[in-house]
Design a protein around this motif. Structure first.
Motif, short mmCIF file in Angstrom:
data_model
loop_
_atom_site.label_atom_id
_atom_site.label_comp_id
_atom_site.label_asym_id
_atom_site.label_seq_id
_atom_site.Cartn_x
_atom_site.Cartn_y
_atom_site.Cartn_z
N SER A 25 12.16 -0.33 2.59
CA SER A 25 12.06 0.94 3.22
C SER A 25 13.00 1.84 3.17
O SER A 25 12.86 3.07 2.99
N ASN A 30 1.64 1.92 7.14
CA ASN A 30 1.31 0.76 6.25
C ASN A 30 2.75 -0.06 6.06
O ASN A 30 2.23 -1.03 5.40
N TRP A 55 0.64 -1.05 0.06
CA TRP A 55 -0.02 -0.01 0.12
C TRP A 55 0.85 1.27 -0.03
O TRP A 55 0.68 1.94 -0.60
N GLY A 56 1.95 1.28 0.83
CA GLY A 56 2.65 2.44 0.90
C GLY A 56 3.95 2.57 -0.35
O GLY A 56 4.18 3.32 -0.82
N TYR A 57 4.32 1.28 -0.46
CA TYR A 57 5.46 1.29 -1.31
C TYR A 57 5.20 1.63 -2.88
O TYR A 57 5.82 1.92 -3.52
N GLU A 67 2.47 2.96 -3.79
CA GLU A 67 1.44 4.34 -3.68
C GLU A 67 1.42 5.05 -4.87
O GLU A 67 0.35 5.56 -5.44
N SER A 91 9.30 5.17 6.78
CA SER A 91 8.18 4.72 5.88
C SER A 91 7.02 5.01 6.66
O SER A 91 7.02 5.02 8.00
N PRO A 92 5.69 5.25 6.10
CA PRO A 92 4.40 5.31 6.52
C PRO A 92 4.01 3.95 7.31
O PRO A 92 4.89 3.10 7.32
#
Length: 690
Positions: free
Chosen positions: A362, A479, A108-110, A112, A476-477
């Motif tokens: 990350s 998620n 979800w974050g990577y 995005e 990283s966020p």
């Protein structure tokens, strides 16, 4: 119903995201909806997998086979689509679904900013489903279906960035290399059906004793049938699990997004070969020669891959070669009959290897997609969560723990040491086991060195990349961080919690799906470990402190056997510290740049020149053979004498004949007169008789 849900939920997610998802989030399902559906279904499968694992491994739930539908029935060959549920399957369900669910969440974050997220998440879920089909297979045909399914999904994911030539080349390389191994697997399945008239696991395994003395011809030679089957199946395993010779696709798989690397290297494709050997352990129990070959190949792969990882500069490639090396450990464990130790390392490896890859992702995310460790450094304060998780993963893979206690240690300590101990225990029955034992120790030292080298070059010292990237680096966020936290817990606790169940078969954990105690049923294994488990230690009298420290029996082994892996790991850390902390990372980089490196350094940096050797022989030879068939066989011979030749002749004849069509009346009259004259001449000769 629970088993069907576990297996088919990822497929449903893949279909929904793949067919209803849109490229830019403006259609039936946007990117967020696709992510929610696929990730939600994966987490449901993961939770249910843990329920099944606890019920079967630790509860009273019986092993069973769930028939899905009738699939193939050709003559005497029947292969239904069925799910074989036992402890071995339950372990794989937990590994595959847990890691896949966390990779989905991490993505979800990577991913995005990627405009094709529905396609990406659809591919991830398809990959998971194919692996689930493989590990729940009830027969060799269904296993082959899942086997090819993960091959297809890996091709799609490795080549996800299809506009990059290097990604396309890597995807093709993985696909073609695995096809080589798959030929062996297919031949092995054919031989099984030839021998036993069935492809169902239970039927084949029950009939093995009757085929022990059978001889089969193959490639103009004669082989023991069981040995031949075992060898052919292992060729397939070598391809999927990237063992030496067929390992070349694995490092190039880094061309896919980092979450893909974590999924391939930790839980899915590369573990398929280890699972196959463990599932088919009754075959390998009766094939000592092939088991010795597996031991030697596994040990050599562990050494080879670890040596290459020593000098790699791409953060993902270091971890990729680490995967290759750890798979070597698993195979030589299976080779000496310690199938449960192999599965235990597969289980713990899933946690710490997924953790290391996601930590690398990350770091890459924080440094604007920089992957070269020579351009990193000094970022540990910028990404403290990632740094802490990376340290935990490193402690796990290097096997830090208290030898002989079996109460404290990181995950890799328990599983890796169990493998090394099993190789030591088998030394009396196999020269390959002696080789594997010492290679296992050597590879442990190398593993520690390249793992701590990665930590130091990535997180410590002065930043060697662009100052702008360093200034903008950030954690990283959540998620992406939450999967790191959960995997860190697994990397810390999985070994201590599950050791007695996986290795000692406490409470009948395996229920017959694998041999209970490490190597208990293997003919080449001594009874030392079994005696140790029962508390029957040999008499021992200390002859001094050194003798007491090194040679006193602990759990049935001289203490130095338990101590040596830890000493190797500590030595690797010390060497890395002296080279990259006491020394200067930048000085090392500058020295290599100025001198070009030593011959040994370049030999390792170029991966023992295996790729170049392949290129000079197989690749160029295949290309020349293809050119011969194309340019000579097809163009010159077939087309030259066939359609192109006929067409060329007709065209030339037409052009020459067309010149007779001048358009002048006297030309046509002249031709007509010649024709009349010719007819008169023929008629005159006919009336006169000659």
């Amino acid at each position: 119903m629970i088993y069907l849900t576990i297996v088919f939920a990822p497929l449903i997610g893949a279909i929904i995201a793949g067919l209803a998802g849109t490229r830019f989030g403006s259609g039936i399902l946007n990117a967020t909806a696709s992510k929610v559906i696929t990730t939600g279904l994966l987490f449901m499968s993961a939770i249910l997998s843990w329920v099944v694992f606890l019920n079967i491994g630790f509860g009273d739930a019986p092993d069973e086979t769930v028939n899905v539908l009738r699939w193939m029935s050709v003559g005497s060959m029947e292969a239904n689509w069925a799910l074989k549920i036992d402890t071995l399957t339950a372990v794989m369900l937990v590994v595959v679904n847990s890691v896949s669910a966390l990779v989905h969440l991490y993505s979800w974050g990577y991913m995005e900013e990627d405009p094709y997220q529905p396609r990406f998440f659809s591919y991830l879920s398809l990959f998971t489903f194919a692996m689930l089909m493989l590990v729940t297979s009830d027969n060799f045909i269904q296993l082959f279906f899942g086997w090819e399914g993960v091959g297809l999904a890996s091709y799609l994911l490795i080549g996800y960035y299809y506009k990059k030539p290097s990604a396309n080349a890597a995807a093709i390389k993985a696909f073609v290399t695995n096809r080589v191994g798959d030929v062996g697997l297919a031949l092995g399945i054919m031989t099984i059906f030839l021998m036993f008239g069935s492809v169902k696991f239970d039927t084949v395994f029950a009939a093995l004793e009757g085929g022990v003395d059978t001889i089969l011809p193959f490639l103009g030679m004669e082989f023991n049938a069981i040995e031949l089957i075992a060898f052919l199946l292992f060729i397939g395993a070598m391809g999927k699990s990237a063992q030496f010779v067929l390992h070349v696709w694995l490092p190039d798989a880094m061309e896919g997004p980092t979450p893909v690397s974590a999924l391939i290297h930790a839980a899915t494709m590369v573990t398929a070969g280890v699972f196959l050997v463990c599932r088919a352990y009754p075959i390998y129990e009766l094939a000592p020669n092939t088991s010795g070959f597996i031991t030697a190949i596994g040990a050599f792969t562990a050494l080879f891959a670890a040596s290459v990882a020593l000098v790699q500069n791409d953060i993902k490639r270091v971890i990729a070669y680490s995967t290759c090396s750890q798979l070597g450990y698993m195979f030589f464990a299976a080779g000496v009959g310690a199938y449960n130790a192999a599965m235990f390392h597969l289980f713990t490896h899933a946690f710490f290897k997924a953790l290391l890859f996601l930590c690398a992702g990350s770091v890459i995310h924080a440094l604007h997609h920089q992957q070269d460790m020579r351009k990193m450094g000094g970022i540990w304060k910028k990404v403290p969560w990632t740094y802490g998780a990376m340290i935990i993963g490193t402690l796990a893979i290097t096997g830090i723990g208290i030898p002989g206690s079996y109460t404290f240690g990181f995950a890799g300590f328990f599983s890796k040491d169990a493998i090394i101990e099993a190789a030591y225990d088998a030394r009396g029955g196999s020269n390959a086991a002696i080789f594997a034992f010492w290679i296992g120790i050597t590879a442990a030292l190398m593993t520690s060195f390249y793992s701590w080298r990665l930590i130091i070059m990535t997180f410590h010292g002065e930043h060697r990349g662009k100052q702008k990237y360093f200034d903008e680096a950030h954690e990283s966020p959540w998620n992406m961080r939450l999967p790191l936290v959960l995997l860190s817990i697994g990397a810390v606790t999985a070994g201590a919690v599950f050791y007695k169940y996986f290795i000692k078969d406490y409470g009948g954990f395996w229920h017959g799906s694998l041999p209970g105690k490490s190597g208990e049923t293997h003919a080449a294994i001594s009874n030392t470990l079994l005696a140790a488990a029962e508390g029957d230690y040999p008499a021992y009298e200390s002859k001094g402190f050194i003798d007491w420290l090194l040679f006193r029996p602990v759990h049935g082994y001289p203490y130095w056997v338990l101590l040596l892996p830890l000493l190797a790991s500590i030595s690797g850390f010390i060497i890395a510290w002296f080279m990259y902390v006491r020394g200067s990372v930048q000085a090392k980089i500058d020295h290599v740049a100025e001198t070009g490196g030593s011959p040994l350094y370049n030999f390792l940096l170029n991966k023992w020149y295996i790729d170049e050797l392949y290129d000079a022989t197989v690749v160029r030879g295949t290309r020349k053979l293809g050119d011969l068939f194309w340019k000579v066989g097809d163009v010159r011979i077939i087309d030259g004498f066939g359609p192109n030749g006929v067409a060329s002749f007709a065209s030339g004849a037409a052009k020459r004949i067309s010149k007779l069509q001048t358009g002048y009346l006297y030309h046509y009259a002249f031709v007509m007169l010649l024709g009349v004259a010719l007819l008169i001449l023929v008629a005159f000769r006919g009336t006169t008789g000659g």
